[in-house]
Write a protein that holds these residues in place. Structure first.
Motif, PDB file in Angstrom:
ATOM      1  N   ARG A 123      58.396 -18.658  23.753  1.00  0.00           N
ATOM      2  CA  ARG A 123      57.653 -19.049  24.955  1.00  0.00           C
ATOM      3  C   ARG A 123      56.165 -18.750  24.794  1.00  0.00           C
ATOM      4  O   ARG A 123      55.301 -19.573  25.117  1.00  0.00           O
ATOM      5  CB  ARG A 123      58.202 -18.302  26.176  1.00  0.00           C
ATOM      6  N   ARG A 124      55.860 -17.550  24.283  1.00  0.00           N
ATOM      7  CA  ARG A 124      54.464 -17.164  24.089  1.00  0.00           C
ATOM      8  C   ARG A 124      53.786 -18.062  23.053  1.00  0.00           C
ATOM      9  O   ARG A 124      52.600 -18.398  23.187  1.00  0.00           O
ATOM     10  CB  ARG A 124      54.380 -15.698  23.647  1.00  0.00           C
ATOM     11  N   GLU A 159      61.367 -14.991  24.357  1.00  0.00           N
ATOM     12  CA  GLU A 159      60.030 -14.636  24.819  1.00  0.00           C
ATOM     13  C   GLU A 159      58.969 -14.942  23.759  1.00  0.00           C
ATOM     14  O   GLU A 159      57.870 -15.417  24.079  1.00  0.00           O
ATOM     15  CB  GLU A 159      59.986 -13.159  25.211  1.00  0.00           C
ATOM     16  N   GLU A 188      49.967 -17.696  24.125  1.00  0.00           N
ATOM     17  CA  GLU A 188      49.727 -16.313  24.546  1.00  0.00           C
ATOM     18  C   GLU A 188      49.809 -15.383  23.338  1.00  0.00           C
ATOM     19  O   GLU A 188      50.319 -15.755  22.280  1.00  0.00           O
ATOM     20  CB  GLU A 188      50.761 -15.893  25.593  1.00  0.00           C
ATOM     21  N   SER A 231      52.960 -21.302  24.707  1.00  0.00           N
ATOM     22  CA  SER A 231      51.984 -21.106  25.776  1.00  0.00           C
ATOM     23  C   SER A 231      50.649 -20.584  25.249  1.00  0.00           C
ATOM     24  O   SER A 231      49.725 -20.344  26.036  1.00  0.00           O
ATOM     25  CB  SER A 231      52.535 -20.115  26.812  1.00  0.00           C
TER      26      SER A 231
END
Length: 269
Positions: free
Chosen positions: A252-253, A249, A258, A256
């Motif tokens: 991924r962030r 996670e 995020e 991205s």
């Protein structure tokens, strides 16, 4: 757990462990050994706990963190030499588990941390002292050598020569000096100690607890592990990190753009 001589409470994701024998200045006895064995195990197994604060009851009334071993506790019917040896080995069980607990541990020290009580404080990763804290390697005053791992931990904290000075003099070290020599990380007013320690622990609530824990376990062995062995440990643990849900996670962030799961925290001290 015996007679509530150690208390465990949760403040959010922080476990607060309180030595609770204020009438004996929170000195270590068989009941604390039994309770700490259970409590450290419970905290280790509770995945909702991200950090631990260790303190002593009676602090806000001018009490003590821990007065060391309770010298009046039992042993009357035992051969003294073997009794003392067995007592130490019994306490080393929970103490070793606390030292290697794979979560950040903060000691909140008010009043006296003397003898083995100083050892208990140093089982934590960080020490926050109150402005009335007194840290004392008091063993020489009663004809003992330091125990409960103090001769292992203290030189790693403050250096060998300074550790000898602290042990040989058996003097009191107050908060500001403790910070100056690396024995503690911060000093706060006594009435703010508990809150300050919990606030510090809460900085780790969104941190990857298992990652910090594995890094802690490796760093705890830095000074007796050769470089090759440490690199092997590093590689093996990094492999575990790479297949964790947290890592997936977080990565991924990152790609991205995020907000991160754990953005890091401000300088700890």
């Amino acid at each position: 757990m015996s007679d509530n001589t150690v208390l465990l409470e949760k403040v959010g994701a922080t476990a607060v462990i309180t030595l609770n024998r204020p009438h004996r200045r929170n000195a270590l006895d068989a009941s604390i050994k039994a309770a700490m064995t259970d409590i450290v195990s419970a905290v280790r197994e509770d995945w909702s706990v991200s950090a631990v604060v260790l303190t002593g009851a009676g602090g806000n009334a001018g009490g003590n963190f821990c007065a060391g071993a309770d010298l009046g506790d039992g042993g009357a019917d035992a051969e003294r030499g073997f009794y003392v040896r067995d007592l130490l080995l019994d306490h080393h069980g929970w103490f070793a588990e606390l030292t290697d607990l794979e979560k950040p541990v903060i000691s909140a020290v008010d009043g006296f941390a003397t003898g083995a009580g100083l050892s208990v404080a140093l089982a934590a990763d960080f020490i926050i002292a109150s402005d009335r804290a007194r840290l004392v390697s008091s063993f020489a005053r009663v004809g003992f050598i330091p125990d409960l791992s103090l001769m292992y931990v203290l030189p790693r904290r403050v250096g060998l020569v300074r550790a000898k000075e602290i042990v040989f003099s058996a003097r009191e070290i107050r908060g500001e000096e403790a910070v100056a020599i690396g024995l503690a990380e911060a000093v706060v007013p006594a009435d703010r100690l508990r809150d300050a320690a919990i606030e510090f622990a809460q900085r780790f609530e969104k941190a990857p607890t298992h990652v910090l824990g594995m890094a802690k376990r490796i760093m705890n062995r830095t000074f007796e592990t050769d470089r090759h062995a440490l690199l092997q440990l590093e590689a093996a643990v990094q492999g575990l990190c790479a297949v964790s849900q947290y890592n997936a996670e977080a990565v991924r962030r990152f790609f991205s753009k995020e907000a991160p799961l754990f953005p890091g925290t401000q300088r700890l001290f």
